[in-house]
Design a protein around this motif. Structure first.
Motif, PDB file in Angstrom:
ATOM      1  N   LYS A 196     -37.727  15.295 -39.943  1.00 21.85           N
ATOM      2  CA  LYS A 196     -36.792  15.033 -38.839  1.00 21.85           C
ATOM      3  C   LYS A 196     -35.364  15.427 -39.216  1.00 21.85           C
ATOM      4  O   LYS A 196     -34.609  15.911 -38.375  1.00 21.85           O
ATOM      5  CB  LYS A 196     -36.829  13.565 -38.433  1.00 21.85           C
TER       6      LYS A 196
ATOM      7  N   ARG B 120     -30.643  21.467 -34.872  1.00 24.18           N
ATOM      8  CA  ARG B 120     -30.043  21.237 -33.558  1.00 24.18           C
ATOM      9  C   ARG B 120     -28.530  21.068 -33.671  1.00 24.18           C
ATOM     10  O   ARG B 120     -27.780  21.568 -32.824  1.00 24.18           O
ATOM     11  CB  ARG B 120     -30.677  20.009 -32.906  1.00 24.18           C
TER      12      ARG B 120
ATOM     13  N   PHE C 125     -32.195  14.092 -29.086  1.00 23.40           N
ATOM     14  CA  PHE C 125     -33.300  13.441 -29.786  1.00 23.40           C
ATOM     15  C   PHE C 125     -33.450  11.960 -29.422  1.00 23.40           C
ATOM     16  O   PHE C 125     -34.298  11.268 -29.991  1.00 23.40           O
ATOM     17  CB  PHE C 125     -33.120  13.580 -31.302  1.00 23.40           C
TER      18      PHE C 125
ATOM     19  N   TYR D  13     -34.934  18.983 -38.489  1.00 26.28           N
ATOM     20  CA  TYR D  13     -34.838  19.217 -37.043  1.00 26.28           C
ATOM     21  C   TYR D  13     -33.452  18.850 -36.528  1.00 26.28           C
ATOM     22  O   TYR D  13     -32.850  19.579 -35.742  1.00 26.28           O
ATOM     23  CB  TYR D  13     -35.893  18.421 -36.277  1.00 26.28           C
ATOM     24  N   TYR D  14     -32.946  17.702 -36.995  1.00 23.38           N
ATOM     25  CA  TYR D  14     -31.602  17.282 -36.590  1.00 23.38           C
ATOM     26  C   TYR D  14     -30.564  18.314 -37.029  1.00 23.38           C
ATOM     27  O   TYR D  14     -29.666  18.674 -36.262  1.00 23.38           O
ATOM     28  CB  TYR D  14     -31.247  15.925 -37.196  1.00 23.38           C
TER      29      TYR D  14
END
Length: 50
Positions: A4, A11, A25, A7-8
């Motif tokens: 995660k 983004r 999110f 992913y953060y």
């Protein structure tokens, strides 16, 4: 560090906004900040401009 966090980070780089990343999110801004700090510690480098 977990998936995660990556992913953060991805983004955050594309939006250039902690607020927008958190909204995308459905998490709080501190969650994004903590994830970026974990990445910075893991890779021992600054990951993003604060």
């Amino acid at each position: 560090m977990n998936i995660k966090d990556l992913y953060y980070f991805q983004r955050l780089i594309s939006t250039q906004s902690y607020t927008q990343t958190a909204a995308d999110f459905h998490v709080s801004q501190p969650t994004i900040s903590q994830a970026i700090k974990r990445l910075e510690r893991h890779y021992q480098q600054l990951a993003a401009c604060q």
